[in-house]
Design an enzyme around this catalytic site. Structure first.
Site, PDB file in Angstrom:
ATOM      1  CB  SER A   1     -35.324  28.305  -1.837  1.00 17.12           C
ATOM      2  OG  SER A   1     -34.862  29.556  -1.398  1.00 17.12           O
TER       3      SER A   1
ATOM      4  CG  HIS B   1     -36.136  28.959   3.428  1.00 11.50           C
ATOM      5  ND1 HIS B   1     -37.126  29.425   2.571  1.00 11.50           N
ATOM      6  CD2 HIS B   1     -35.049  28.731   2.654  1.00 11.50           C
ATOM      7  CE1 HIS B   1     -36.645  29.492   1.342  1.00 11.50           C
ATOM      8  NE2 HIS B   1     -35.393  29.074   1.366  1.00 11.50           N
TER       9      HIS B   1
END
Length: 685
Positions: A541, A659
């Site tokens: 991320s 994610h």
């Protein structure tokens, strides 16, 4: 407009997915198609699936709720038991929802997201399920009495897939924000409207309680059902770090809670807590960033600015977490990134604090659950219980339960066995000096006497997220057992030393994050822990963005990099999915002055024209098609550009996973084994 790989932003387009499948096949054939990889993958999966893991619980009245995945239930079971049964060690779990059975029956790739139980009756639940692990969810009401979902035709709450925010007000009413078409979402893709929705009515007839601006990050509303303190609240996040909080009064009249917008606010019974991100001066008294203040909520709204200091930071100490029990406030404090727990008790003249004793000598402690409202359901002596998780890099996790009613030492309720051989391993903390002279702490886990060897450096550096020393069985067996050294860098951008550790690197100060990580890499070499040709790094991320920057700006420091679910094209990040919400962290690329800074480090724009001009270390880039937070186009385009310029790149995109990159333990085991196998082959020469 001059981006030749813009077509890869078409997430589910046939051409883009054909490219993904071809890259996946190449990566699997090279890195994940031999007996060594399959053995490692199987060991990681065994750790993820084992029944020896701790079943973490959320107490709600007389029940303890748990969500559990294992080999037989890869999508998971939502279940509950009682405290007495849990304490006995072999609870007879009452399974409420079998997600695998539900997915099969409905032919959907359901992934569990959350469940909100209606209190105090505990007869209805708002269940959120995502398709493939995305942030967007489908919301459905579930009856605990009938063990079935409530049909919308019978008045059950039901919302189609969206990034929905929802919560109970009473038996027949909820606060909700969701996608209702044009104008209902912010530019970041989150709810712009806070609505009050009555059972049995169309969502289009829900009453608007608050409407934000399209440029806001999100608007949300929630209801406090604590007996004697029932009230509604609205939050308007104007950017990622600034929010306006309102009390909802009669006829939906709103009263602003007049505290700094960058402070974190919470209300529990009569108390308002204010955690400061920047200094705040009130009546000639300046309260420092990182302080936790308390005020009586009703008095504060009336204009009284009597503030009690619950916690004050210093140069080495920061507040990491806090949680209420019925009569006390638990504070988890970091002292040079090692945890301790304080108990703060309100009194007529403020709060008194004392350290919680009886904890094991471990370096990472977190509050996993409290239930202050249990006092309203089970009696006044029921709300001071708390649950802690404690572990270290080499110490498996323990789940402890304590009760502040009698101040007895917390008791170990569950423990995790060791998943790797830690014999001969040691944990050390060092400090590197960054370019501006700041001391950057980092932990080294390994065998110091072994000399320079394969070393993996992990980092994040953003959004005030702290990296604390916690046990990872997968990392231990996949890296430490093989003879590798594992390093975690507590670089700026995190919250290890309070808010200023983060705020000083926002926007134009972003380069300090990169300099900190590079300083740790150099310090590892200077100390003889590793050499540049045996040093790798990993991040996901925002940490994936960090890896892209290490690749393009500091390639000489590393021999291999793993870049997971990353941001990489910082010219377009604010236009993709939730990217607009992160402008407060990175800056606005549409602002020429901001872009002048971002352009110096945005990885996608800084790829060398060819390998001859600047060779890069091999990099593995991974993402998920179903990631609806960080657009998979970042990873796809970077991999394509690197391949075009002749740089060594491997790419893998999981079709599910959101994610987190994986929708179940099998996918997570593959993703984990792939990263460690890639790094080990590159660094263990």
């Amino acid at each position: 407009m001059d981006d030749p790989f813009l077509w890869l932003e078409d997430v589910t387009g046939d051409t883009a997915l054909d490219w993904v499948r071809a890259r996946n096949a190449e990566t699997v054939s090279v890195w994940a198609d031999d007996d060594t990889f399959r053995a490692l993958e199987a060991r990681v999966l065994a750790v993820l699936d084992t029944d020896a893991r701790i079943p973490y619980v959320t107490p709600r009245g007389p029940h303890l709720y748990n969500f559990w995945k294992d080999a037989e239930h890869p999508r998971g079971l939502w279940r509950r038991t009682t405290l007495d049964a849990y304490r006995d060690g072999s609870p007879d779990w009452d399974v409420l929802i079998d997600v695998d059975a539900l997915a099969a029956a409905e032919n959907e790739n359901w992934v569990w997201s959350s469940a909100q139980v209606l209190r105090p009756a505990q007869d209805r639940v708002l269940v959120s399920l995502s398709r493939g692990g995305a942030d967007a969810v489908v919301v459905r009401e579930f009856s605990l009495l009938r063990r079935a979902f409530v049909d919308p035709a019978d008045g059950g709450f039901h919302l189609p897939e969206a990034k929905t925010d929802i919560g109970w007000i009473d038996d027949d009413t909820v606060y909700v924000g969701t996608d209702l078409g044009d104008g209902s979402l912010t530019d970041s893709g989150y709810p712009r409207l806070a609505l009050r929705w009555r059972r049995g009515t169309p969502i289009g007839e829900a009453v608007t309680v608050f409407a934000g601006e399209s440029a806001d990050v999100a608007v949300s509303a929630w209801h406090d059902r604590t007996r004697g303190h029932e009230r509604g609240f609205v939050s308007r996040a104007v950017d990622f770090f600034n929010s306006e909080q309102y009390l909802v009064g009669p006829d939906d009249a709103l009263t602003r809670v007049d505290a700094p917008t960058d402070a974190s606010l919470s209300v529990e019974r009569e108390w308002l807590l204010i955690r400061l991100m920047t200094p705040w001066t009130v009546a000639d008294t300046e309260y420092p960033a990182g302080a936790l203040l308390a005020a009586r909520f009703d008095d504060f709204l009336a204009g009284d600015r009597t503030l009690h200091v619950v916690f004050a930071p210093d140069a080495h100490t920061a507040l990491h977490q806090y949680a209420w029990t019925r009569h006390h406030l638990l504070l988890v404090v970091l002292r040079d990134v090692a945890s301790s727990v304080l108990v703060a008790t309100p009194g007529p003249d403020g709060f008194t604090t004392a350290e919680l004793t009886g904890l094991p000598p471990l370096t990472d402690i977190g509050v996993t659950a409290t239930d202050p409202d249990a006092a309203d359901e089970l009696g006044d002596d029921a709300g001071d219980a708390f649950w802690l998780n404690a572990s270290g890099y080499l110490t498996p996790a323990s789940l402890l339960r304590g009760d502040l009613t009698d101040r007895a030492a917390p008791a170990v309720m569950r423990g995790t066995p060791a998943f790797f051989d830690a014999a001969g391993l040691r944990v050390d903390q060092y400090f590197a000096t960054s370019e501006d002279g700041t001391a950057i702490p980092y932990f080294v886990v390994g065998r110091p006497e072994a000399g320079p060897g394969p070393t993996l450096l992990y980092g994040y550096g953003g959004f005030e997220i702290s990296l604390t020393p916690a046990y990872s069985g997968a990392m231990g067996l996949a890296w430490l057992e093989r003879g590798g050294t594992y390093v975690v860098a507590n670089i700026r951008g995190g919250g290890e030393y309070g808010p200023a550790w983060h705020t000083q690197v926002l926007k134009a100060g972003r380069h300090k994050v990169h300099e900190d990580f590079a300083a740790v890499a150099r310090d590892l070499v200077a100390r003889g822990i590793t050499t540049p040709d045996r040093l790798g790094a990993q991040g996901g991320s925002n940490g994936g963005l960090l890896m892209g920057i290490m690749l393009t700006r500091y390639p000489e420091l590393f021999a291999a990099l793993v870049c997971q679910v990353p941001l990489l094209d910082m010219r377009r990040f604010h236009l993709l999915l939730a990217g607009a919400s992160w402008v407060a962290e990175y800056g606005d690329p549409d602002d020429p002055d901001a872009w002048a800074s971002i352009a110096t480090w945005s990885p996608y724009q800084n790829v060398a024209p060819d390998r001859a001009s600047r060779p890069y270390p091999p990099v593995l880039i991974t993402t998920s098609t179903r990631d609806d937070r960080v657009h998979p186009g970042h990873a796809r385009k970077m991999a394509a550009r690197l391949a075009e310029t002749g740089q060594p790149v491997a790419y893998y995109e999981n079709i599910e996973g959101g994610h987190g990159g994986a929708a179940d333990n099998r996918q997570l085991a593959f993703k984990t084994a792939l990263a460690y196998e890639f790094l080990w082959r590159q660094l263990s020469h």
